[in-house]
Write a protein that holds these residues in place. Structure first.
Motif, PDB file in Angstrom:
ATOM      1  N   VAL A   1       0.893  -1.160  -0.062  1.00 60.00           N
ATOM      2  CA  VAL A   1       0.108  -0.052   0.056  1.00 60.00           C
ATOM      3  C   VAL A   1       0.809   1.227   0.120  1.00 60.00           C
ATOM      4  O   VAL A   1       0.647   2.229  -0.723  1.00 60.00           O
ATOM      5  CB  VAL A   1      -1.013  -0.060   1.207  1.00 60.00           C
ATOM      6  CG1 VAL A   1      -1.719   1.319   1.305  1.00 60.00           C
ATOM      7  CG2 VAL A   1      -1.870  -1.132   1.082  1.00 60.00           C
TER       8      VAL A   1
ATOM      9  N   ALA B   1      -9.762   4.316   5.569  1.00 57.71           N
ATOM     10  CA  ALA B   1      -9.252   5.216   4.657  1.00 57.71           C
ATOM     11  C   ALA B   1      -8.243   5.996   5.130  1.00 57.71           C
ATOM     12  O   ALA B   1      -7.234   6.124   4.403  1.00 57.71           O
ATOM     13  CB  ALA B   1     -10.393   6.044   3.782  1.00 57.71           C
TER      14      ALA B   1
ATOM     15  N   PHE C   1      -5.101   4.240   5.630  1.00 55.53           N
ATOM     16  CA  PHE C   1      -4.209   3.912   4.181  1.00 55.53           C
ATOM     17  C   PHE C   1      -3.819   5.111   3.802  1.00 55.53           C
ATOM     18  O   PHE C   1      -2.396   5.200   3.154  1.00 55.53           O
ATOM     19  CB  PHE C   1      -5.188   3.312   3.388  1.00 55.53           C
ATOM     20  CG  PHE C   1      -6.065   2.067   3.666  1.00 55.53           C
ATOM     21  CD1 PHE C   1      -5.355   1.183   4.237  1.00 55.53           C
ATOM     22  CD2 PHE C   1      -7.264   1.831   3.499  1.00 55.53           C
ATOM     23  CE1 PHE C   1      -5.862  -0.080   4.884  1.00 55.53           C
ATOM     24  CE2 PHE C   1      -7.763   0.620   3.854  1.00 55.53           C
ATOM     25  CZ  PHE C   1      -7.069  -0.304   4.611  1.00 55.53           C
TER      26      PHE C   1
ATOM     27  N   VAL D   1      -7.283   6.656  -1.976  1.00 54.74           N
ATOM     28  CA  VAL D   1      -7.827   5.346  -1.412  1.00 54.74           C
ATOM     29  C   VAL D   1      -9.243   5.336  -2.156  1.00 54.74           C
ATOM     30  O   VAL D   1     -10.090   6.322  -1.998  1.00 54.74           O
ATOM     31  CB  VAL D   1      -7.716   5.284  -0.005  1.00 54.74           C
ATOM     32  CG1 VAL D   1      -8.642   4.222   0.563  1.00 54.74           C
ATOM     33  CG2 VAL D   1      -6.419   5.368   0.618  1.00 54.74           C
TER      34      VAL D   1
END
Length: 296
Positions: free
Chosen positions: A171, A197, A200, A208
């Motif tokens: 990621v 979200a 991330f 995202v």
């Protein structure tokens, strides 16, 4: 950005047999890379499909690959049969997947760094669809220092639990992260998708997008971290296989073209709805044929 961005669609090719609740069986060609590349074509992009080809590719699969604009002879070859899935649907629309030839065979037909051609490194974007875990992580790590392309990463829910740290690295190495609701909750460790979200985005992506099937998706960006809900029109799918892959391919092309993540999600939702309106890739193929030729 060009009106027809170049997008490398990395993943698998498959032959899928769907089984309805009444026992009706329909066989079609598919695979995440094929769904994504066809959707990218429908969205007006110039996809390059990158997926290993087995020894028993049916004519329908070869024709579908050509419809993406990719010559099947350019694909990496494996001296083993193709991936085959049997997908059983229940009365509620739920699905159970049977990977006929097993996980090792699936991994052998996933892309590895040595499969990536030089022209892939000069594309506008690279979409890493959900392959076997190790090849997907290896390609993600290999790509980042070698290309200025926007990297889109789409994980697979089957391998999230137990591999959170490795997936976190992937990621961090991507520009746009595209998990499903199930994948996002499992990886972030919370069912609060707004919080997921934010987690991330902290890892490094610019965007995202959390896919929620018929509930639409959530879109969050570094510039606008408060998630925006993009609804999806409710439809009764003929075959929901590949809807998420089609969403990702279309999203990537529109995002590369416009830089507008919310607008790209709306375009992607419309093309995903199209994808589920026929068995396998048939609806996407019909849309590509309707446009004719390579997008200008």
């Amino acid at each position: 950005m060009s009106e027809s961005p170049t997008l490398v669609c990395v993943g698998n090719l498959t032959v899928d047999e769907t089984v309805s609740p009444a026992g009706e069986r329909v066989e079609s060609v598919g695979g995440d890379a094929l769904f994504a590349a066809l959707a990218a074509r429908v969205a007006g992009g110039r996809p390059l499909l990158l997926a290993p080809l087995g020894t028993d590719a049916p004519p329908a699969l070869l024709a579908a690959i050509r419809s993406t604009g990719t010559d099947p002879r350019s694909l990496p070859a494996r001296d083993i049969p193709l991936i085959r899935n049997v997908i059983h649907y229940d009365e509620t629309g739920g699905r159970v997947w049977d990977l006929v030839r097993g996980e090792e065979h699936f991994e052998a037909l996933s892309v590895v760094p040595s499969d990536v051609p030089p022209q892939a490194l000069t594309a506008n974007g690279v979409l890493l669809s959900a392959m076997a875990l190790r090849p997907q992580l290896d390609v993600a790590a290999w790509l980042r220092p070698r290309t200025a392309a926007t990297i889109f990463f789409d994980p697979q829910e089957d391998y999230v639990i137990g591999h959170e740290a490795a997936l976190g690295d992937a990621v961090a190495a991507c520009d746009v992260f595209l998990p499903s609701e199930i994948e996002a909750a499992a990886l972030a460790g919370t069912s609060d998708l707004d919080a997921a979200a934010a987690i991330f985005l902290e890892l490094g992506p610019r965007v995202v997008v959390i896919k929620r099937a018929e509930a639409g998706c959530l879109v969050a960006t570094r510039e606008h971290p408060e998630p925006v809900v993009v609804p999806a029109e409710t439809v009764t799918p003929v075959d929901s296989t590949g809807a998420g892959d089609a969403f990702c391919g279309a999203f990537a092309v529109e995002y590369l073209r416009s830089g507008d993540a919310v607008g790209a999600a709306r375009v992607a939702a419309a093309i995903a709805r199209l994808a589920v309106s026929g068995p396998g890739v048939s609806a996407l193929l019909a849309a590509v044929d309707a446009y004719g030729g390579v997008p200008g």
